[in-house]
Each structure stands twice: as C-alpha cells, then as structure tokens.
Design a protein around this motif. Structure first.
Motif, PDB file in Angstrom:
ATOM      1  N   LYS A 174       6.691  -2.192   7.359  1.00  0.00           N
ATOM      2  CA  LYS A 174       6.910  -0.838   6.861  1.00  0.00           C
ATOM      3  C   LYS A 174       8.155  -0.792   5.974  1.00  0.00           C
ATOM      4  CE  LYS A 174       6.743   0.122  11.214  1.00  0.00           C
ATOM      5  NZ  LYS A 174       6.864   0.759  12.543  1.00  0.00           N
ATOM      6  N   SER A 175       8.209   0.215   5.128  1.00  0.00           N
ATOM      7  CA  SER A 175       9.321   0.293   4.161  1.00  0.00           C
ATOM      8  C   SER A 175      10.663   0.567   4.831  1.00  0.00           C
ATOM      9  CB  SER A 175       9.037   1.381   3.109  1.00  0.00           C
ATOM     10  OG  SER A 175       8.763   2.623   3.721  1.00  0.00           O
ATOM     11  N   ASP A 176      10.641   0.921   6.139  1.00  0.00           N
ATOM     12  CA  ASP A 176      11.919   1.123   6.846  1.00  0.00           C
ATOM     13  C   ASP A 176      12.541  -0.196   7.285  1.00  0.00           C
ATOM     14  OD1 ASP A 176      10.305   0.304   8.927  1.00  0.00           O
ATOM     15  OD2 ASP A 176      10.533   2.123  10.133  1.00  0.00           O
ATOM     16  N   GLY A 197      11.964   3.236  -4.781  1.00  0.00           N
ATOM     17  CA  GLY A 197      12.082   3.510  -3.349  1.00  0.00           C
ATOM     18  C   GLY A 197      10.915   4.279  -2.770  1.00  0.00           C
ATOM     19  N   ASN A 198       9.767   4.218  -3.438  1.00  0.00           N
ATOM     20  CA  ASN A 198       8.576   4.893  -2.897  1.00  0.00           C
ATOM     21  C   ASN A 198       8.214   4.308  -1.522  1.00  0.00           C
ATOM     22  OD1 ASN A 198       8.447   6.199  -5.340  1.00  0.00           O
ATOM     23  ND2 ASN A 198       6.270   5.832  -5.652  1.00  0.00           N
ATOM     24  N   PRO A 199       7.865   5.149  -0.561  1.00  0.00           N
ATOM     25  CA  PRO A 199       7.451   4.626   0.751  1.00  0.00           C
ATOM     26  C   PRO A 199       6.223   3.727   0.604  1.00  0.00           C
ATOM     27  CG  PRO A 199       7.836   6.986   0.858  1.00  0.00           C
ATOM     28  CD  PRO A 199       7.842   6.626  -0.597  1.00  0.00           C
ATOM     29  N   TYR A 200       6.211   2.652   1.354  1.00  0.00           N
ATOM     30  CA  TYR A 200       5.081   1.733   1.292  1.00  0.00           C
ATOM     31  C   TYR A 200       4.925   1.022   2.642  1.00  0.00           C
ATOM     32  CZ  TYR A 200       8.405  -2.140   1.114  1.00  0.00           C
ATOM     33  OH  TYR A 200       9.409  -3.031   1.429  1.00  0.00           O
ATOM     34  N   ALA A 255       0.859  -1.191   0.000  1.00  0.00           N
ATOM     35  CA  ALA A 255       0.000   0.000   0.000  1.00  0.00           C
ATOM     36  C   ALA A 255       0.893   1.238   0.000  1.00  0.00           C
ATOM     37  CB  ALA A 255      -0.912  -0.006   1.218  1.00  0.00           C
ATOM     38  N   PHE A 256       0.615   2.156  -0.943  1.00  0.00           N
ATOM     39  CA  PHE A 256       1.447   3.346  -1.131  1.00  0.00           C
ATOM     40  C   PHE A 256       0.737   4.623  -0.670  1.00  0.00           C
ATOM     41  CE2 PHE A 256       2.552   0.179  -4.335  1.00  0.00           C
ATOM     42  CZ  PHE A 256       3.925   0.050  -4.151  1.00  0.00           C
ATOM     43  N   ASP A 257      -0.380   4.475  -0.001  1.00  0.00           N
ATOM     44  CA  ASP A 257      -1.142   5.652   0.425  1.00  0.00           C
ATOM     45  C   ASP A 257      -0.300   6.521   1.363  1.00  0.00           C
ATOM     46  OD1 ASP A 257      -4.015   4.437  -0.376  1.00  0.00           O
ATOM     47  OD2 ASP A 257      -2.842   2.932   0.719  1.00  0.00           O
ATOM     48  N   THR A 258      -0.388   7.822   1.156  1.00  0.00           N
ATOM     49  CA  THR A 258       0.296   8.738   2.063  1.00  0.00           C
ATOM     50  C   THR A 258      -0.576   8.984   3.284  1.00  0.00           C
ATOM     51  OG1 THR A 258      -0.656  10.708   1.065  1.00  0.00           O
ATOM     52  CG2 THR A 258       1.423   9.883   0.123  1.00  0.00           C
ATOM     53  N   SER A 259       0.045   9.434   4.365  1.00  0.00           N
ATOM     54  CA  SER A 259      -0.735   9.726   5.571  1.00  0.00           C
ATOM     55  C   SER A 259      -1.729  10.857   5.302  1.00  0.00           C
ATOM     56  CB  SER A 259       0.190  10.089   6.732  1.00  0.00           C
ATOM     57  OG  SER A 259       1.023  11.176   6.393  1.00  0.00           O
ATOM     58  N   GLU A 260      -1.347  11.795   4.412  1.00  0.00           N
ATOM     59  CA  GLU A 260      -2.231  12.902   4.075  1.00  0.00           C
ATOM     60  C   GLU A 260      -3.491  12.417   3.355  1.00  0.00           C
ATOM     61  OE1 GLU A 260       1.787  14.367   4.759  1.00  0.00           O
ATOM     62  OE2 GLU A 260       1.005  12.848   3.363  1.00  0.00           O
TER      63      GLU A 260
END
Length: 503
Positions: free
Chosen positions: A196-198, A157-160, A108-113
C-alpha cells in the motif's frame, strides 16, 4: 546437502491466543524437535488498527505455560531478526519493486468508490467482481495507463496499491504435506494487493518475504490459509525463490454440529477456548483459561495433539517427549477435528493420576494454607487415598474436607437411610470398642470393628453407614477405617458422639 529444518509460528497480537493457534504452535514445535530443527516465533503486527496491548505477552506466556518455548523470536535473536513485522517494515518495499520490474506486479490507482461501483454493477448482473486478468487492463492501473501518466501519479503522491499480476490460462500443481496434490486454475485467482502507498505490505507479501529471509523450510499453518497457497507459491516463483513445504492443519470444530470452534461455544458450554485467562483491555471482559481452570499443561497439550493427529496405535496418553518421538505430518488428518470438552477432562484426570504424589501434595498443601488450615495429618496419605477420583487439584478439598473439619451438618437423605432407632445404642457401644484399641492403624481398627460386628450377628450396614455419616457427614468418601486412622482415636470417638447428639 539437506537444509536444517526451520518452522515458524506467526500469530497476530490482536487478542488472546485461541487453542487453535496453540495447536498450530504445538504441531510446528513437535515437527521441529522431531527433526532436530528450529522453532521460530514471529509476531505479525503490521495491522496496527487491530493491535491489542498485552496480546504479544499473552502469546509468549501461553507458549511458556504449555511447555512449547520458541528457539528464536522476540528477545531470542538467532540471527534472523527482528522478529516483529513492525520492526521489519524497511525490508518489504524492495521486493514489491522487484515484482514491478519483472512484470509480476503493477501499480493500481483505483479508488475504493470506483471499485464499489464495479462490484454493484456485477452484482446487478448476478456476477462477482474479481480484479484479475479478465478486467485489469480496463481499470485504473499501470497496465492500462501510459508510463508517463503512471510516473506523474507516483510523483504527485497519488494513493496507490501494488497488485500481484496473477498468470492467465495456467494450471498450478501444488503439493500439501497433509492434503497431497492440489490443482488450481489461475484464471479464478484475483490480483491480490501486496503493498500500500502508506509504506506497509499486506500479509501476503510480508509473510513470503519473512519466511524466505528467515530460511523457513516448512510452513505448517491452519486450513484457513489454504486459499492463499496458490498466491504464495506464485510469489515465490515470481521472486525466483525456492518455496518451502506447506502443510495445512484441519480446523478444530464445535463440539456439536459443524463450524469452527469459537469463544461463544466455550461460553455457552462452560469450557475455555484460551490457554490462559484473558482480560480484554478494551471491554474489560474476562475470558477463562485452561491454566486458571486448573488444567495441567501436559493434559492440554495431549488433548490438542489429538485434534487432527493420531499415532496409529491405541495409545492416547503421551508426554511431550513421547509426542515429539511419534509425531509426523503423514498422520495428520485432512478432516476437521471435533472438540470434546469431556475428553479434555479425561486427559486432565489421567495426567493428574500420573503426577508424582509429592507434587500433588505440595499443591494441596497450598490449598489448605489458603484456607488457614493447620494439620498434622500425613497429606501424602490423604492424597493417595483420593487422587484417583480427582480431575483437578482443587477437587482434593471437596474429596477430603471432612478429614480436616469435623462435620457440623449431616446429609438428611443419608441419615434417613442409615440412622435407625437402635443406632445411638450401637454407636455408643462402638465408641467403647474404639477406646480400647491402642494400635489405631487402619488395618487393625478394621479387623477389630468387623470382628465385633460379626460377633453381634448384625449386618455390616447397621454400623458402617452410621459410622460413615458420623465421620464424613454423608455416605461418601474413601475407606472408612483409613479416615478413622487419619483423624485419630479421640477425634473419631468425638465425631461419633456429636452425630449421636445431633441425630
């Protein structure tokens, strides 16, 4: 073949261990020992933002003080380590990938915003936003995006996050060892984040993987984890693993009213909620502990065992070995257990009475040494005289200080009640009687003095009350003739003469 019983206590080192956590550790320990199993300590320290230095040592020190040591854990490798989740980070990604591959999880690539925006829209319409089957294919994830798009985002490298894909239109039949059968409609479940992506797993994935790899057979934990049961069982199923048995312990409630027992309750009502004193490294605040407040670990453990469990008999006082013999999950209650500070003191007093007098005497001797008091008085006798009235070891000083230090002040109310015009004359006569006694044992002094009082045809109170004031400084204390015998003839007479002079 039956599996060996393995249970775990898995606290987070984010602060001091609450007695609710100690109760969870205790029930795991009792269950393991009753079934000749293994009690594992696992430190769940993946949340580095909330990590508090010293908290892990506090946890291990608390378990040691409570006499519920772990069989496996940090510094006690039983072949299933490491036992800190931060040292197991390399283990989790493969299982997240496995869930992706078998279709039970997705990127899932949804941003927190964007998620906040969805929540606001739902709230405006009087609804609650839940990320699940109802909307996941319309959101920004690998279920709605093309495979090419997903790969590009991952390579860029998109956050996911990796979310669990909760099943739709299914009724889960779950079993809890304490609460029995539980039915869950999977349509109400949200798609929890697992990874998480981290590179860090969330609690849910790490917990399941660790329990599986450590071959945990029974998960005994607090009621607050009950809402996670469905997800955890589904994760086991999705990874094709056998799930352990689950048991969710009832909450420990405030002494008054409803709600979970908190540190604030202890501060407000004057009792500890932590096993040991805690010095907060961030705020320098000091929170009291049962150990420092003078409680015996046996009393604390006995008290905690009765918060949610009962043996089915009238017996209330248990040693740890007796608790092990009697414990069973079938006798753990579903309803919350109300914490009772006064009952805790009762357990303390009862366990203090059951201690060997020599142990109490040794502790009392340390109190006297700290006060620089040297004495030839038989301390075993002193302790035996007053221990029934003591709740804590420190109470012994309050109950016996007059044996070691002659009164210099006298309770005004007691003097007014007991010291009459003829008292000095009677007390002078009593000193002459006492001076003639060669055997100053308690029984002999009692016999002679009482015979003299009888012969004078006066009330016992006219002698006994002033004598007690002279020896003690008030109208309190143990048997008067025991006190006289302990301090000796010369000191007894001297105290009477001092009282005559002052009063």
């Amino acid at each position: 073949m039956t599996k060996d019983i393995r249970v775990r206590f898995a606290p987070s080192p984010t602060g001091p261990l609450h007695i609710g956590g100690v109760r969870t550790a205790l029930f795991n320990y009792l269950f393991a020992k009753k079934n000749k199993g293994t009690f594992v300590l696992r430190i769940e320290d993946t949340d580095q933002k909330r990590y508090v230095p010293g908290a892990e040592k506090y946890i291990t020190d608390a378990l040691e003080w409570c006499n519920i040591p772990y069989d496996e854990g940090p510094e006690k490798d039983g072949g299933f380590g490491p036992y800190r989740q931060s040292e197991r980070k390399h283990l989790y990604k493969q299982y997240a990938d496995q869930l992706i591959e078998n279709g039970n999880a997705y990127y899932a690539f949804d941003t927190s915003e964007s998620l906040d925006e969805h929540r606001k829209i739902h709230e405006a319409n009087g609804k609650t936003f839940i990320y699940n089957w109802n909307n996941r294919e319309e959101l920004n994830n690998s279920l709605s995006l093309s495979e090419k798009d997903v790969n590009q985002r991952l390579q860029s490298g998109n956050p996911y996050v990796i979310r669990f894909k909760s099943p739709q239109n299914e009724t889960l039949i779950l079993n809890d060892e304490i609460r029995g059968e539980i039915k869950i409609d999977t349509n109400i479940l949200d798609d929890k984040i697992l990874f998480k992506s981290d590179g860090m797993p969330t609690y849910h994935l790490a917990n399941i993987v660790d329990d599986h790899l450590m071959e945990i057979t029974h998960v005994i934990r607090g009621e607050e984890w009950l809402p996670s049961l469905a997800l955890h069982v589904l994760l086991y199923r999705s990874l094709d693993w056998e799930a352990p048995s689950f048991a969710h312990l009832p909450l420990i409630l405030k002494p008054v009213g409803k709600g979970k027992l908190s540190k604030r309750d202890g501060d407000k009502m004057g009792f500890p909620v932590f096993p040991l004193q805690w010095n907060d490294p961030k705020t320098n605040d000091i929170s009291s502990g049962y150990r420092e407040d003078g409680y015996l670990p046996e009393a604390v453990i006995n008290m905690l065992a009765f918060l949610g469990w009962n043996p089915g008999t009238e017996q209330e006082l248990f040693s740890l070995s007796e608790l092990i013999n009697e414990f069973s999950l079938s006798r753990v209650n579903k309803a919350g257990a109300k914490f009772d500070p006064e009952k805790t003191k009762w357990f303390q007093q009862q366990h203090l009475q059951n201690l060997d007098t020599s142990i109490i005497t040794s502790a009392f001797e340390k109190i006297l040494n700290d006060k620089n008091i040297q004495t030839t008085v038989d301390l075993n006798t002193v302790v035996s005289m007053v221990k029934e009235r003591a709740v804590f070891i420190d109470d012994l000083w309050d109950l016996t200080h007059f044996i070691f230090i002659s009164p210099s002040e006298y309770d005004a109310k007691a003097v007014k009640k007991a010291w009459k015009d003829d008292t000095p004359t009677l007390m002078h006569e009593l000193t002459r009687i006492l001076d003639d006694i060669s055997d100053f044992s308690s029984d002999n002094v009692s016999t002679i003095v009482k015979s003299w009082i009888k012969g004078k045809e006066i009330g016992f109170g006219k002698i006994m009350m002033p004598l007690r004031i002279a020896l003690v400084g008030s109208l309190q204390g143990p048997d008067l003739f025991d006190i006289a015998s302990l301090v000796g003839k010369e000191e007894t007479i001297q105290r009477i003469e001092n009282a005559i002079e002052v009063n």
